[in-house]
Design a protein around this motif. Structure first.
Motif, PDB file in Angstrom:
ATOM      1  N   TYR A 144       0.833  -1.200   0.000  1.00  0.00           N
ATOM      2  CA  TYR A 144       0.000   0.000   0.000  1.00  0.00           C
ATOM      3  C   TYR A 144       0.871   1.255   0.000  1.00  0.00           C
ATOM      4  O   TYR A 144       0.645   2.185  -0.777  1.00  0.00           O
ATOM      5  CB  TYR A 144      -0.952   0.007   1.205  1.00  0.00           C
TER       6      TYR A 144
ATOM      7  N   ALA B 120      -4.599  -5.251  -1.703  1.00  0.00           N
ATOM      8  CA  ALA B 120      -6.005  -5.612  -1.482  1.00  0.00           C
ATOM      9  C   ALA B 120      -6.208  -7.126  -1.521  1.00  0.00           C
ATOM     10  O   ALA B 120      -7.042  -7.655  -0.789  1.00  0.00           O
ATOM     11  CB  ALA B 120      -6.888  -4.933  -2.521  1.00  0.00           C
TER      12      ALA B 120
ATOM     13  N   ALA C 161      -7.056  -1.854  -0.234  1.00  0.00           N
ATOM     14  CA  ALA C 161      -8.347  -2.079  -0.888  1.00  0.00           C
ATOM     15  C   ALA C 161      -9.109  -0.769  -1.047  1.00  0.00           C
ATOM     16  O   ALA C 161      -9.716  -0.514  -2.099  1.00  0.00           O
ATOM     17  CB  ALA C 161      -9.168  -3.084  -0.090  1.00  0.00           C
TER      18      ALA C 161
END
Length: 77
Positions: free
Chosen positions: A25, A48, A57
């Motif tokens: 991320y 995700a 996500a």
């Protein structure tokens, strides 16, 4: 700190821990900030997959929403 330097550091950490959704991320976030949206979305997607409820996500959903909204015809009438 320089974005390219941060990306290199995160990529090095990711080599040692390739299934860490937080690192994926964060790397995606840096690529988005740099303007490389394709790489950002790829990293958000991997994040995700590993953590469907995590920030990757959410970022993936937001990035897709932004990309779907983009309309080049509105920029150059």
């Amino acid at each position: 700190m320089d974005i390219d330097k941060e990306i290199k550091e995160l990529e090095a950490r990711l080599k040692a821990d390739s299934t860490n959704p937080t690192l994926l991320y964060e790397l995606g976030r840096l690529y988005w900030k740099k303007g490389d949206k394709a790489k950002a979305i790829t990293h958000y997607g991997h994040s995700a997959e590993l953590d469907p409820q995590g920030p990757g996500a959410i970022a993936l959903e937001q990035a897709r929403s932004i990309m779907n909204f983009y309309n080049p015809d509105l920029l150059n009438p």
